[in-house]
Design a protein around this motif. Structure first.
Motif, mmCIF file in Angstrom:
data_model
loop_
_atom_site.group_PDB
_atom_site.id
_atom_site.type_symbol
_atom_site.label_atom_id
_atom_site.label_comp_id
_atom_site.label_asym_id
_atom_site.label_seq_id
_atom_site.Cartn_x
_atom_site.Cartn_y
_atom_site.Cartn_z
ATOM 1 N N GLU A 84 13.081 45.781 20.185
ATOM 2 C CA GLU A 84 13.044 45.293 18.802
ATOM 3 C C GLU A 84 13.257 43.782 18.745
ATOM 4 O OE1 GLU A 84 12.921 45.387 14.557
ATOM 5 O OE2 GLU A 84 12.105 46.643 16.144
ATOM 6 N N GLU A 106 12.558 41.634 21.125
ATOM 7 C CA GLU A 106 11.335 41.030 21.666
ATOM 8 C C GLU A 106 10.220 41.031 20.622
ATOM 9 O OE1 GLU A 106 9.296 38.912 24.398
ATOM 10 O OE2 GLU A 106 11.377 39.568 24.591
ATOM 11 N N ARG A 107 10.096 42.134 19.892
ATOM 12 C CA ARG A 107 9.073 42.229 18.855
ATOM 13 C C ARG A 107 9.328 41.184 17.757
ATOM 14 N NH1 ARG A 107 8.325 43.892 13.979
ATOM 15 N NH2 ARG A 107 10.421 44.715 13.689
ATOM 16 N N LEU A 108 10.586 41.064 17.342
ATOM 17 C CA LEU A 108 10.919 40.100 16.289
ATOM 18 C C LEU A 108 10.676 38.659 16.742
ATOM 19 C CD1 LEU A 108 14.186 41.664 14.820
ATOM 20 C CD2 LEU A 108 11.966 41.454 13.673
ATOM 21 N N ILE A 161 9.889 34.220 12.233
ATOM 22 C CA ILE A 161 10.999 34.669 13.064
ATOM 23 C C ILE A 161 12.276 34.711 12.230
ATOM 24 C CG2 ILE A 161 12.410 34.115 15.072
ATOM 25 C CD1 ILE A 161 9.906 32.955 16.363
ATOM 26 N N ASP A 162 12.909 35.881 12.217
ATOM 27 C CA ASP A 162 14.145 36.110 11.461
ATOM 28 C C ASP A 162 15.332 35.922 12.408
ATOM 29 O OD1 ASP A 162 16.250 37.010 9.936
ATOM 30 O OD2 ASP A 162 15.309 38.917 9.388
ATOM 31 N N ASN A 201 8.410 37.678 18.664
ATOM 32 C CA ASN A 201 6.972 37.425 18.785
ATOM 33 C C ASN A 201 6.198 37.678 17.490
ATOM 34 O OD1 ASN A 201 6.906 36.660 21.563
ATOM 35 N ND2 ASN A 201 7.368 38.789 22.051
ATOM 36 N N THR A 202 6.924 37.884 16.395
ATOM 37 C CA THR A 202 6.279 38.170 15.118
ATOM 38 C C THR A 202 6.732 37.172 14.061
ATOM 39 O OG1 THR A 202 6.355 40.520 15.680
ATOM 40 C CG2 THR A 202 5.848 39.978 13.405
ATOM 41 N N PRO A 203 5.865 36.219 13.736
ATOM 42 C CA PRO A 203 6.235 35.251 12.692
ATOM 43 C C PRO A 203 6.294 35.931 11.327
ATOM 44 C CG PRO A 203 4.300 34.529 13.926
ATOM 45 C CD PRO A 203 4.605 35.932 14.348
#
Length: 75
Positions: free
Chosen positions: A33, A35-37, A43-44, A39-41
């Protein structure tokens, strides 16, 4: 008696081993999770930091459980 104590010991060991597997699975899920966050703009960063703290706490629990299980196996 010895047989009853041994069976109790084995049940406790099974419970600890199952708990360890659950914690390790949750740790891997958090890692994925995070890693996913990352790589997903957008970014939180706050959420990522919270998940990293939770992951670290899980790692501590995993290490404690491993140390609880290992002496039982050696003994």
């Amino acid at each position: 008696n010895f047989c009853s104590e041994f069976l109790d010991f084995m049940e406790d060991l099974d419970d600890l081993t199952e708990k360890l597997a659950d914690l390790e699975s949750e740790h891997r899920q958090l890692d994925a999770e995070i890693e996913r966050l990352l790589n997903t703009p957008p970014i939180d960063l706050l959420n990522i930091q919270r998940l990293k703290k939770k992951k670290l706490a899980l790692k501590d629990q995993i290490q404690k459980l491993k140390s609880d299980i290992l002496p039982d196996i050696i003994a």
